[in-house]
Design an enzyme around this catalytic site. Structure first.
Site, PDB file in Angstrom:
ATOM      1  NE  ARG A  84      -2.419  -1.349   3.458  1.00  0.00           N
ATOM      2  CZ  ARG A  84      -1.797  -0.600   4.559  1.00  0.00           C
ATOM      3  NH1 ARG A  84      -2.076   0.721   4.020  1.00  0.00           N
ATOM      4  NH2 ARG A  84      -1.173  -1.135   5.374  1.00  0.00           N
ATOM      5  CE1 TYR A 229       0.283  -5.860  -1.641  1.00  0.00           C
ATOM      6  CE2 TYR A 229      -0.786  -3.924  -1.016  1.00  0.00           C
ATOM      7  CZ  TYR A 229      -0.387  -5.193  -0.696  1.00  0.00           C
ATOM      8  OH  TYR A 229      -0.454  -5.705   0.476  1.00  0.00           O
ATOM      9  N   GLY A 230      -2.838  -5.280  -4.198  1.00  0.00           N
ATOM     10  CA  GLY A 230      -3.936  -5.750  -3.249  1.00  0.00           C
ATOM     11  C   GLY A 230      -4.693  -4.457  -2.821  1.00  0.00           C
ATOM     12  N   GLY A 231      -4.345  -3.954  -1.756  1.00  0.00           N
ATOM     13  CA  GLY A 231      -4.877  -2.737  -0.968  1.00  0.00           C
ATOM     14  C   GLY A 231      -4.997  -1.504  -1.692  1.00  0.00           C
ATOM     15  CE  LYS A 238      -7.019  -3.930   4.919  1.00  0.00           C
ATOM     16  NZ  LYS A 238      -5.838  -4.308   4.922  1.00  0.00           N
ATOM     17  CG  HIS A 258      -7.125  -3.178   9.789  1.00  0.00           C
ATOM     18  ND1 HIS A 258      -5.955  -2.804  10.011  1.00  0.00           N
ATOM     19  CD2 HIS A 258      -7.149  -4.195   8.861  1.00  0.00           C
ATOM     20  CE1 HIS A 258      -5.061  -3.525   9.161  1.00  0.00           C
ATOM     21  NE2 HIS A 258      -5.800  -4.432   8.242  1.00  0.00           N
ATOM     22  CB  SER A 280      -0.674  -3.780   7.821  1.00  0.00           C
ATOM     23  OG  SER A 280      -1.944  -3.010   7.434  1.00  0.00           O
ATOM     24  CB  CYS A 282       0.573  -6.582  13.806  1.00  0.00           C
ATOM     25  SG  CYS A 282       1.873  -5.373  13.486  1.00  0.00           S
ATOM     26  CG  ASP A 305      -7.548  -7.304   6.642  1.00  0.00           C
ATOM     27  OD1 ASP A 305      -6.615  -7.138   7.317  1.00  0.00           O
ATOM     28  OD2 ASP A 305      -7.890  -6.501   5.581  1.00  0.00           O
ATOM     29  NE  ARG A 397      -0.058  -8.894   2.354  1.00  0.00           N
ATOM     30  CZ  ARG A 397      -0.495  -8.287   3.379  1.00  0.00           C
ATOM     31  NH1 ARG A 397      -1.497  -9.010   3.744  1.00  0.00           N
ATOM     32  NH2 ARG A 397       0.091  -7.337   4.096  1.00  0.00           N
ATOM     33  CG  PHE A 523       2.699 -18.290  15.748  1.00  0.00           C
ATOM     34  CD1 PHE A 523       2.384 -17.768  14.858  1.00  0.00           C
ATOM     35  CD2 PHE A 523       4.156 -18.102  16.204  1.00  0.00           C
ATOM     36  CE1 PHE A 523       2.895 -16.691  13.975  1.00  0.00           C
ATOM     37  CE2 PHE A 523       4.796 -17.167  15.446  1.00  0.00           C
ATOM     38  CZ  PHE A 523       4.237 -16.436  14.300  1.00  0.00           C
ATOM     39  N   GLY A 524      -0.218 -20.567  18.133  1.00  0.00           N
ATOM     40  CA  GLY A 524      -0.914 -21.353  18.849  1.00  0.00           C
ATOM     41  C   GLY A 524      -1.093 -20.996  20.449  1.00  0.00           C
TER      42      GLY A 524
HETATM   43  P1  GTP Z   1      -2.567  -7.889   7.108  1.00  0.00           P
HETATM   44  O1  GTP Z   1      -2.944  -8.992   6.195  1.00  0.00           O
HETATM   45  O2  GTP Z   1      -1.353  -6.985   6.699  1.00  0.00           O
HETATM   46  O3  GTP Z   1      -3.571  -6.949   7.649  1.00  0.00           O
HETATM   47  O4  GTP Z   1      -1.789  -8.611   8.342  1.00  0.00           O
HETATM   48  P2  GTP Z   1      -2.162  -9.459   9.774  1.00  0.00           P
HETATM   49  O5  GTP Z   1      -2.558  -8.719  10.744  1.00  0.00           O
HETATM   50  O6  GTP Z   1      -3.116 -10.550   9.257  1.00  0.00           O
HETATM   51  O7  GTP Z   1      -0.846 -10.352   9.997  1.00  0.00           O
HETATM   52  P3  GTP Z   1      -0.547 -11.565   9.955  1.00  0.00           P
HETATM   53  O8  GTP Z   1      -1.438 -12.747  10.816  1.00  0.00           O
HETATM   54  O9  GTP Z   1      -0.400 -12.074   8.417  1.00  0.00           O
HETATM   55  O10 GTP Z   1       1.224 -11.824  10.371  1.00  0.00           O
HETATM   56  C1  GTP Z   1       1.840 -10.931  10.083  1.00  0.00           C
HETATM   57  C2  GTP Z   1       3.203 -11.455  10.677  1.00  0.00           C
HETATM   58  O11 GTP Z   1       3.327 -11.439  12.075  1.00  0.00           O
HETATM   59  C3  GTP Z   1       3.668 -12.947  10.116  1.00  0.00           C
HETATM   60  O12 GTP Z   1       5.047 -13.107   9.459  1.00  0.00           O
HETATM   61  C4  GTP Z   1       3.640 -13.758  11.173  1.00  0.00           C
HETATM   62  O13 GTP Z   1       4.405 -14.903  11.152  1.00  0.00           O
HETATM   63  C5  GTP Z   1       4.042 -12.818  12.551  1.00  0.00           C
HETATM   64  N1  GTP Z   1       3.343 -13.103  13.664  1.00  0.00           N
HETATM   65  C6  GTP Z   1       1.618 -13.449  13.805  1.00  0.00           C
HETATM   66  N2  GTP Z   1       1.336 -13.756  14.701  1.00  0.00           N
HETATM   67  C7  GTP Z   1       2.392 -13.863  15.524  1.00  0.00           C
HETATM   68  C8  GTP Z   1       2.953 -14.038  17.121  1.00  0.00           C
HETATM   69  O14 GTP Z   1       2.024 -14.342  17.785  1.00  0.00           O
HETATM   70  N3  GTP Z   1       4.059 -14.134  17.392  1.00  0.00           N
HETATM   71  C9  GTP Z   1       5.098 -13.596  16.671  1.00  0.00           C
HETATM   72  N4  GTP Z   1       6.314 -13.726  17.078  1.00  0.00           N
HETATM   73  N5  GTP Z   1       4.713 -13.245  15.271  1.00  0.00           N
HETATM   74  C10 GTP Z   1       3.553 -13.426  14.838  1.00  0.00           C
HETATM   75  C1  SPV Z   2      -3.090  -4.667   5.108  1.00  0.00           C
HETATM   76  O1  SPV Z   2      -2.143  -4.134   4.594  1.00  0.00           O
HETATM   77  O2  SPV Z   2      -3.656  -4.251   6.153  1.00  0.00           O
HETATM   78  C2  SPV Z   2      -3.535  -5.785   4.355  1.00  0.00           C
HETATM   79  C3  SPV Z   2      -3.123  -6.058   2.896  1.00  0.00           C
HETATM   80  O3  SPV Z   2      -4.593  -6.349   4.779  1.00  0.00           O
HETATM   81  S1  SPV Z   2      -3.766  -4.854   1.961  1.00  0.00           S
HETATM   82  O4  SPV Z   2      -5.196  -5.486   1.258  1.00  0.00           O
HETATM   83  O5  SPV Z   2      -2.994  -4.737   0.710  1.00  0.00           O
HETATM   84  O6  SPV Z   2      -4.287  -3.850   2.494  1.00  0.00           O
HETATM   85 MN    MN Z   3      -5.026  -5.897   7.000  1.00  0.00          MN
END
Ligand code: GTP
Ligand code: SPV
Ligand code: MN
Length: 615
Positions: A84, A229-231, A238, A258, A280, A282, A305, A397, A523-524
């Protein structure tokens, strides 16, 4: 009967519409942009086959090995068009004040003049695709229609994954109109901005160095130019479901956020729904599909999202996911971190952008198991595990249908959505912010959201790792004055019975120790935090009060079988008054940006925090 477009110019490849307003707009756009042909999208499998074949022909797509990734494609963008572009994103409200201090603004008439200049003839040599789509359910009480016009087949196939689109949607608009209703639809114009002269060969990823991503909030209209690009280009996501929808939500008393949405079921069979806003890249997609490590608990996904949330007649906050697919960050996704995403992807019907392509026709990215001995990097260069450069762009992505997710909750298909029990705000912070904190009440939770801070990521063009305020993870997506947006959040608590609204928490999976390692495995294991959150709501788990809110009391979090020492956990949960005192002037400076537009309640929350830290 269907009306036809003036055929002097473009060749129309399929039936247009009986809807005079849509037809007039499409005709106007075609006259301006001068495409060779107009294609009204049906959303059929045949159309998908045709479009993906044409993308293979232009070199945009490489078909993956059907034995490993059926009906799936690899794409590599122009190296300059990978994320973006927040600098190039505008909220062109009539009054500059309404775009607020956090958005770029230009007078709408001036912007339209400028962009009409860019759009003039910009689709020459290309096909213009007309994509009728709906964000949310087509059978919603008030369906949220849109028509995206684009000169990109890549955008068209991606829109088919990410949104409900095609003939069915157009028929529904026509049907409502015929019934005397006035179904609203958002005109969304997109061009990659690279016309082709006669005989000029296309490139794999057409785009333009000049980019504009523009929202006209009063007109509920989107104009995007120069990026694929996507967003920036899938305008339902978005641009519509957050920027335009947030304006609609302000006017109509609901929230466009979001946020992921998940369903959590305890071993006793008690079900709760959680929404979470993280900036994003995170962790939303990962949390939405989480595989709990604690026995007996299950998570089902509803959205990863975007959440649209309305207060129902029962006084609770009901959320729907308006999207139809996942547009997820590839790097870091693997069998350990997100097994459910991997399983979803493996079913195929997906588009992978800016990851590596292996010799056996599969995709690979950093963090995935079993690195290939050789691959082609996202830049099209030979790559081996010894290479200095990454195989995949950090914001590469996958784009995959949500219906392929085996843990998709049945409620996903319910236009009423689900009643949210807890809202989590979260960011990526190496220091200061504890693993989890519970807000005292709705206003305090709004303060947590309004002051949310996070290190920037590769999801937007610009520096990575810089701490910035990202209120409610919506900094790049609030379609109006953010001061008014905070007021809208405060108002939700005032206008409704706050006791029935979700409880608010603030989480941080990304706190580090002195050696730079993560203090929390994430994660888990985040299921342990979700469990504590649910037990707080049900009055079961103990907490200690701190100046910033309630954090887990020692022993109150389930860490059975967790490979984390008491010391690490204590560090992850610690509230360091000195670190927090250093945040105060930053929050103050952030709030001052909004002048009189900042709700006074947020200043009082800051005063309370300061006083508690000093006590
Ligand atoms: P957008 O699609 O951009 O809105 O991102 P999102 O908020 O869906 O983030 P996503 O779940 O794709 O995670 C983004 C990055 O953060 C990845 O590289 C993950 O591996 C990392 N990540 C996600 N959850 C965790 C966590 O609990 N701990 C750590 N250390 N990294 C994490
Ligand atoms: C973000 O950047 O928060 C995304 C990817 O979820 S995009 O759709 O490109 O905005
Ligand atoms: Mn997002």
């Amino acid at each position: 009967m269907t009306a036809t477009i003036d055929t002097d110019t473009p060749q129309t490849t399929s039936q247009p519409t009986t809807h005079a307003g849509i037809l007039a707009w499409v005709t106007e756009v075609a006259e301006l942009t001068q495409p060779d042909a107009i294609h009204w999208c049906t959303g059929s499998d045949e159309e998908w086959a045709e479009l993906t074949a044409s993308l293979e022909a232009t070199g945009t797509f490489t078909r993956l090995n059907p034995d490993v990734m059926p009906n799936s494609f690899h794409a590599a963008s122009d190296p300059t068009d990978v994320a973006r572009v927040e600098d190039r994103t505008y909220i062109c409200s009539v009054d500059e004040r309404d775009s607020g201090p956090t958005n770029n603004w230009m007078d709408p008439a001036e912007m339209k003049d400028l962009m009409r200049g860019l759009y003039a003839g910009c689709m020459r040599g290309r096909t213009m695709y007309v994509i009728p789509f709906v964000m949310g359910h087509v059978e919603a009480e008030k369906p949220m229609f849109g028509i995206e016009v684009t000169d990109s087949a890549y955008v068209t196939v991606s829109m088919r994954v990410m949104a409900r689109m095609g003939t069915e949607v157009l028929s529904r608009i026509e049907e409502l109109e015929a019934a005397g209703e006035d179904p609203q639809w958002v005109p969304a114009l997109h061009s990659v901005g690279m016309p082709l002269e006669p005989g000029q060969a296309d490139v794999a990823w057409p785009c333009n160095d000049t980019k504009y991503i523009v929202q006209f909030p009063e007109e509920r209209m989107i104009w995007s130019f120069g990026s694929g690009y996507g967003g920036n280009a899938l305008l339902g996501k978005k641009c519509y479901a957050l920027r335009i929808a947030s304006v609609m939500a302000r006017d109509e008393g609901w929230l466009a956020e979001h946020m992921l949405i998940l369903k959590l079921t305890s071993p006793q069979g008690v079900t709760k729904y959680v929404a979470a806003a993280f900036p994003s890249a995170c962790g939303k997609t990962n949390l939405a599909m989480l595989k709990p490590t604690i026995p007996g608990w299950t998570v089902e996904a509803i959205g990863d999202d975007i959440a649209w949330m309305r207060v129902g007649e029962d006084g609770r906050l009901w959320a729907v996911n308006p999207e139809f697919g996942f547009f997820g960050v590839a790097p870091g996704t693997n069998e350990h971190t997100n097994p459910h995403a991997m399983e979803t992807i493996r079913k195929g019907n997906s588009v992978f952008t800016n990851v590596a392509l292996t010799e056996d026709g599969n995709v690979w990215w950093e963090g995935l198991e079993n690195p290939p001995a050789r691959a082609t990097s996202w830049k099209g260069e030979p790559w081996t595990p010894e290479s200095d450069e990454l195989s995949s762009h950090a914001n590469s992505r996958y784009c995959t249908p949500i219906k392929q997710c085996s843990i998709l909750a049945d409620e996903y298909d319910d236009p009423r959505g689900v009643p949210i029990d807890a809202i989590l705000f979260g960011g990526r912070r190496k220091t200061t912010i504890p693993l989890v904190t519970e807000a005292r009440d709705w206003n305090h939770g709004t303060f947590m959201g309004a002051t949310l801070s996070s290190e920037t990521t590769a999801a937007a063009v610009g520096a990575v790792g810089v701490v910035r305020r990202d209120p409610m993870a919506m900094l790049p997506f609030i379609g109006y004055n953010a001061g008014d947006y905070f007021g809208h959040w405060i108002g939700m608590g005032k206008d409704h019975d706050a006791a029935k609204l979700p409880k608010i928490f603030y989480v941080n999976w990304f706190r580090r120790d002195e050696d730079g390692g993560f203090l929390w495995p994430g994660f888990g294991e985040n299921s342990r935090v979700l469990k504590w959150v649910i037990e707080r709501i049900d009055g079961q788990a103990a907490a200690v009060e701190t100046p910033i809110g309630h954090v887990p009391a020692p022993g109150s979090m389930d860490i059975d079988g967790l490979d984390v020492t008491e010391e690490q956990l204590a560090q992850a949960l610690a509230v360091d008054p000195e670190e927090w005192k250093a945040e105060i002037p930053q929050i103050q400076e952030w709030f001052e940006k909004f002048g009189d537009d900042l709700p006074a309640v947020l200043w009082s929350e800051l005063d309370t925090l300061t006083a508690r830290l000093d006590a």
